[in-house]
Scaffold this active site. Structure first.
Site, PDB file in Angstrom:
ATOM      1  N   GLY A   1     -24.766  -7.268 -28.546  1.00  0.00           N
ATOM      2  CA  GLY A   1     -25.919  -6.676 -29.002  1.00  0.00           C
ATOM      3  C   GLY A   1     -26.929  -6.097 -28.056  1.00  0.00           C
ATOM      4  O   GLY A   1     -28.107  -5.783 -28.406  1.00  0.00           O
TER       5      GLY A   1
ATOM      6  N   TYR B   1     -12.116  12.215  -6.914  1.00  0.00           N
ATOM      7  CA  TYR B   1     -10.960  11.830  -7.526  1.00  0.00           C
ATOM      8  C   TYR B   1     -10.292  12.759  -8.294  1.00  0.00           C
ATOM      9  O   TYR B   1      -8.981  12.722  -8.118  1.00  0.00           O
ATOM     10  CB  TYR B   1     -11.651  10.657  -8.605  1.00  0.00           C
TER      11      TYR B   1
ATOM     12  N   ASP C   1       0.825  -1.066  -0.070  1.00  0.00           N
ATOM     13  CA  ASP C   1      -0.088   0.133  -0.188  1.00  0.00           C
ATOM     14  C   ASP C   1       0.731   1.371   0.006  1.00  0.00           C
ATOM     15  O   ASP C   1       1.777   1.217   0.815  1.00  0.00           O
ATOM     16  CB  ASP C   1      -0.951   0.012   1.412  1.00  0.00           C
TER      17      ASP C   1
ATOM     18  N   LYS D   1      -6.407  13.830  -6.883  1.00  0.00           N
ATOM     19  CA  LYS D   1      -4.976  13.562  -7.943  1.00  0.00           C
ATOM     20  C   LYS D   1      -4.401  15.005  -8.166  1.00  0.00           C
ATOM     21  O   LYS D   1      -3.236  14.932  -8.010  1.00  0.00           O
ATOM     22  CB  LYS D   1      -5.555  13.375  -9.230  1.00  0.00           C
TER      23      LYS D   1
ATOM     24  N   TYR E   1      -4.926   5.837 -25.867  1.00  0.00           N
ATOM     25  CA  TYR E   1      -4.490   4.376 -26.058  1.00  0.00           C
ATOM     26  C   TYR E   1      -3.304   4.125 -25.149  1.00  0.00           C
ATOM     27  O   TYR E   1      -2.261   4.779 -25.323  1.00  0.00           O
ATOM     28  CB  TYR E   1      -4.347   4.272 -27.643  1.00  0.00           C
ATOM     29  N   VAL E   2      -3.139   2.806 -24.527  1.00  0.00           N
ATOM     30  CA  VAL E   2      -2.446   2.702 -23.562  1.00  0.00           C
ATOM     31  C   VAL E   2      -0.853   2.567 -24.204  1.00  0.00           C
ATOM     32  O   VAL E   2       0.412   3.176 -23.631  1.00  0.00           O
ATOM     33  CB  VAL E   2      -2.642   1.371 -22.801  1.00  0.00           C
TER      34      VAL E   2
END
Length: 304
Positions: free
Chosen positions: A147, A92, A3, A96, A163-164
């Protein structure tokens, strides 16, 4: 594993290979929309940053890359650049931004005891997607493939994407960029931007589906979402349908600019639509049979 609020765990990570690492890459965060309270966001994203900087100073490590978020801008008016107001509207984004301020203050301290200048590269991506990512884009691909997807309204709202593979490649490029400041934030967005409708059509093409998605008036979608809103309010459960989610997907515009990183001379390797196609192929070959494992941080560090 550990952590980032646990100083011992962070110190152990920095010296895991014996000598302290030269560069820390910080991706750990409290992020999910449900299941995390306000104070835990700040404890992880702000206090965790303090723990990391203290451990780095002890080890003599002076370089870190911090992955922040465009959520720090919140309702800032377009065009949204690195200098735009920080008008976050949820814990969030706020936490940050608080984490970024920790790293700003740390780099302002200058040279560490090992004689090295403290430096922090901060990347602010928007909605990130790619193979092995089970977040928003994965859910959209799954809905279209099964669908069960329907469009409500015209869906002409822009949804900036990241895009990563391009995020990683841009990060590596910026590590070597000589013009980088000691604390230097960069938005990362793959251009050109697509609307929600264009994103859905691109996914359909990659899936081999012809035509256009079934489309209904926006008001009908919002009306259908009300019963789910009631269940969410009564139970606290994170349901896949709500009026907020419908608005977020089909009306809310999240458009950001990446001119600063492009001005360094960097060119992304993977075009945006190709990135979507690569994720769809991964989904068909592997991802559709996998289950996401979410890691929700506890309110307190174990043993604390």
């Amino acid at each position: 594993k550990g952590d980032i609020r646990d100083p011992a765990a962070v110190r152990a990570a920095i010296t895991h290979f014996g000598d302290p690492v030269d560069h820390v890459v910080h991706l750990a965060a409290a992020h999910h929309d449900f299941g995390i309270d306000h104070d835990t966001y700040y404890d992880v994203n702000e206090n965790g940053a303090k723990v990391i900087t203290e451990a780095m100073d002890e080890a003599g490590t002076a370089e870190i890359t911090f992955y922040s978020t465009v959520a720090i801008y919140g309702h800032a008016p377009e065009p949204v650049t690195e200098d735009s107001p920080k008008d976050f509207f949820n814990p969030y984004g706020g936490s940050k931004w608080a984490g970024e301020q920790v790293f700003m203050a740390w780099t302002d301290k200058g040279v560490n005891d090992a004689g090295k200048q403290r430096r922090c590269l901060t990347i602010r991506p928007t909605v990130t997607f790619g193979p092995n990512n089970f977040a928003n884009m994965y859910s959209l691909i799954r809905q279209i493939h099964s669908g069960r997807y329907a469009q409500f309204g015209k869906a002409t709202n822009i949804k900036s994407l990241s895009y990563v593979e391009n995020i990683v490649d841009a990060t590596l490029y910026l590590w070597e960029y000589e013009g980088r400041a000691n604390y230097d934030p960069y938005n990362w967005i793959d251009k050109p931007d697509l609307t929600s409708a264009q994103i859905a059509l691109t996914i359909m093409e990659s899936l081999g589906k012809n035509g256009k998605p079934l489309t209904f008036p926006l008001w009908l979608g919002l009306l259908a979402g009300i019963p789910f809103d009631i269940v969410i309010k009564l139970t606290g459960k994170n349901l896949p349908i709500s009026t907020a989610r419908i608005k977020k997907l089909f009306t809310a515009q999240t458009k950001y600019e990446a001119d600063k990183v492009l001005a360094t001379g960097y060119t992304p390797k993977v075009p945006l639509k190709e990135g979507i196609d690569r994720m769809v192929k991964w989904y068909l070959e592997q991802g559709k049979d996998e289950q996401a494992v979410w890691h929700i941080p506890p309110a307190k560090v174990a043993g604390a």
